[in-house]
Design an enzyme around this catalytic site. Sequence first.
Site, short mmCIF file in Angstrom:
data_model
loop_
_atom_site.label_atom_id
_atom_site.label_comp_id
_atom_site.label_asym_id
_atom_site.label_seq_id
_atom_site.Cartn_x
_atom_site.Cartn_y
_atom_site.Cartn_z
N SER A 1 33.68 32.49 25.83
CA SER A 1 34.73 32.57 25.12
C SER A 1 35.90 32.63 25.24
O SER A 1 36.40 32.26 26.48
CB SER A 1 34.15 34.02 24.13
OG SER A 1 35.24 33.98 22.27
N ASN A 2 37.00 33.36 24.78
CA ASN A 2 38.58 33.75 25.34
C ASN A 2 38.70 35.31 25.34
O ASN A 2 38.46 35.59 23.70
CB ASN A 2 39.43 32.35 24.58
CG ASN A 2 39.67 32.86 23.36
OD1 ASN A 2 40.07 33.19 22.52
ND2 ASN A 2 38.43 31.56 22.78
N PRO A 3 40.37 35.65 25.41
CA PRO A 3 41.02 36.81 25.44
C PRO A 3 41.31 37.58 23.62
O PRO A 3 41.91 37.54 23.27
CB PRO A 3 41.27 37.53 26.03
CG PRO A 3 41.64 36.54 26.73
CD PRO A 3 40.94 35.01 26.14
N ALA B 1 41.75 30.93 18.40
CA ALA B 1 41.09 29.81 19.61
C ALA B 1 40.15 29.79 19.80
O ALA B 1 39.05 30.46 20.52
CB ALA B 1 41.60 31.23 20.58
#
Length: 231
Positions: free
Chosen positions: A41-43, A108
């Site tokens: 995933s991403n932040p 995102a």
Amino acid sequence: MATGDKKSPGSGKKESPLKGKKVLITAGPTREHLDPVRFISNPSSGKMGYALARACLSRGARVTLISGPVALTPPPGLRTVRVESALQMFKAARAAFSGCDVFIASAAVSDYRPARASKSKIKKDSPGGRFLRLTLNPDILQKLSRAKGGRLLVGFAAETGSVLENARGKLRNKKLDLMVANRVGRKGTGFGSDFNQVTLLWPSGKAETLKRMAKERVAGRVADEIEKLLK
Ligand code: CTP
């Protein structure tokens, strides 16, 4: 009053061009599972997308918010579709796209997912456990832009370098009417922060760099620009 400006009866306030418009927004990150307990995933916090939803709602738009996993509560008065992976987000966005007037892609989205997700936890001594084979996810905005029609498309560009050059490329490739470019990977702006420092880009080549401000205010500016484009 300029021709075309409408006032709501008795209020003295100008009616927003977003009033009654169907706005579709993707927000937050996606999660791409390797197994039931691990994911890529991403932040992204979803704060920008949720702020956009509030800005459009306050102008009278009918908002559908497709949200990845975030710790935020959607504002009342909109339709929220919660998803986890890029494939689920694509499916939900595709279903809502044909009925929308404006599509704002602020999610995102993970570009890759594991080629195969294990149904059980991958044990540390499992053969091949250290190797990850990835496959490309669909580019939701690009795919939907092929059926753009008369819709207004707004995208975001998350960049760590050559911000404007890369964002202009995405503006063209994804047939956008407005691109919001921001630098990520720095403290105090972008992913996870309550603030953002963005440059707005238009297909004409026009660009406007905004000062660092709360995401709520960035969302207001983006909604203002959408209103101008809708007029
Ligand atoms: N986007 C999308 N689906 C994807 C990837 C991106 O809808 N699979 C959308 C984002 O929501 C954003 C825009 O496309 O509005 C640009 O996303 P970004 O992550 O900045 O760039 P990418 O197109 O993924 O390109 P790269 O990762 O090479 O920078």
